[in-house]
Design an enzyme around this catalytic site. Structure first.
Site: not given
Ligand code: WQD
Length: 337
Positions: A124, A148, A152
């Site tokens: 990841s 997490y 990885k």
């Molecule tokens: C994306 C953006 C949030 C939800 C995560 C894990 C990473 C990988 C992918 C496993 C951010 C914003 C989100 C919401 C929002 N997973 N957001 N409102 O955090 O980049 O990555 O998922 O491998 O390890 O860390 O993805 O989709 O959670 O967030 O504003 O209800 O959307 O703040 O900026 P992220 P995400």
């Protein structure tokens, strides 16, 4: 080849099972179904015309994993099975270290015992941590900032040491950025249990009426529209990346790392607007407090996968949203629909 896919009933796993079958491989799936449903494999079989063999097995049960290798002549493994919620890993580190590390160590010991040493590992972008400049490049020093991500990173270290000690191992470490979207048929897709942590599945549940509105976690970042930038990648492109990596390592010993991303950053509000276009109406949202641990922006340098695997993303964010919406509209309650 006959490929064992661990975690193959999950979101990325099921799309990869389909891509492997379409590439002519036989597939055996093991999964403990803690975060997924076997219905996904029934749908994959509809799409591919070929049923995958399924064993409900938990990787922490080494004897059960060994029995699968004793029953099927496995040629290679794609390893997805693992817990993957960042927030949960902060609250439950022991569960994450036990499940992800012991599960992987059991798998590797059984593979070695059965002379199976070709492996594609689901890593990841979170391993890059917060100290690296963007775009992230494979050779950078990694250092995750949550349990997490550390599982990885530690599995990557285990696999690097294994490859250095024994040149019979053929290993690909794939660092995903942000997988979204669904197979264009709308028959398989992301089916998070409970309240979705990730952006697009949450937006999809707003669109289908299961959630009132999107909370945008922070609108005052130093980015063009104040919301965070991420490298979104269509899950079908991601699945194809696994097929390409498997083909590459089939003939080459060693340990290889590739980013699987588009090489571009897209903001939260841009994704929300794109999803609204797919739905045909703007979606309700409210700008809320930042989420602890979020980085303002990151995306991949995707040049190595293009150079080594002749693989790159092909689908746009609009296509990701269209495909994700088709899945969610046809399956408002996911696989329970
Ligand atoms: C994306 C953006 C949030 C939800 C995560 C894990 C990473 C990988 C992918 C496993 C951010 C914003 C989100 C919401 C929002 N997973 N957001 N409102 O955090 O980049 O990555 O998922 O491998 O390890 O860390 O993805 O989709 O959670 O967030 O504003 O209800 O959307 O703040 O900026 P992220 P995400």
């Amino acid at each position: 080849m006959r490929i064992l896919v661990t975690g193959g009933t999950g979101y990325i796993g099921s799309h990869t099972v389909l891509a492997l079958q379409e590439a002519g491989h036989e597939v055996v799936v093991i999964d403990n179904l803690v975060n997924s449903s076997e219905e996904s494999l029934r749908r994959v079989a509809e799409l591919s015309g070929k049923p995958a063999v399924f064993h409900r097995v938990d990787l922490v049960d080494e004897a059960a994993v060994d029995a699968v290798f004793a029953e099927h002549a496995i040629n290679a493994v794609v390893h997805f099975a693992g817990l993957k919620a960042v927030g949960e890993s902060v609250r439950e580190p022991l569960m994450y270290y036990h499940n992800n590390l012991v599960g992987t160590l059991n798998l590797l010991r059984v593979m070695d015992r059965h002379d199976v040493r070709s492996l594609v590992f689901s890593s990841s972008a979170t391993v890059y941590g917060e100290h690296n400049p963007i775009p992230y490049i494979e050779k950078m020093e990694i250092g995750a900032n949550n349990p997490y991500g550390r599982t990885k990173e530690q599995i990557e270290d285990i696999l690097s040491d294994l490859g250095a000690a024994d040149d019979r191992w053929h290993i690909a470490l794939l660092r995903y950025f942000n997988p979204v979207g669904a197979h264009p048929s709308g028959r398989i897709g992301e089916d998070p249990q409970g309240i979705p942590n990730n952006l697009v599945p949450f937006i999809a549940q707003v669109a289908v009426g299961r959630r009132e509105k999107l909370m945008v976690f922070g609108g005052d970042y130093d980015t063009p529209d104040g919301t965070c930038l991420r490298d979104y990648i269509h899950v079908v492109d991601l699945a194809e990346g696994h097929v390409a990596a498997l083909n590459h390592v089939a003939g080459r010993a060693g340990v290889f790392r590739w980013n699987l991303g588009s090489g571009k950053g897209t903001s939260v509000l841009e994704v929300l607007r794109s999803f609204g276009k797919a739905v045909g109406a703007p979606l309700p949202y409210e700008v809320a407090e930042r989420r602890t641990g979020d980085l303002p922006a990151f995306w991949a340098d995707a040049s190595s996968a293009l150079a080594d695997l002749s693989w790159s993303t092909t689908k746009t964010v609009d296509e990701m949203c269209e495909d994700h919406w088709r899945w969610q509209k046809n399956n408002p309650l996911g696989y329970l629909s």
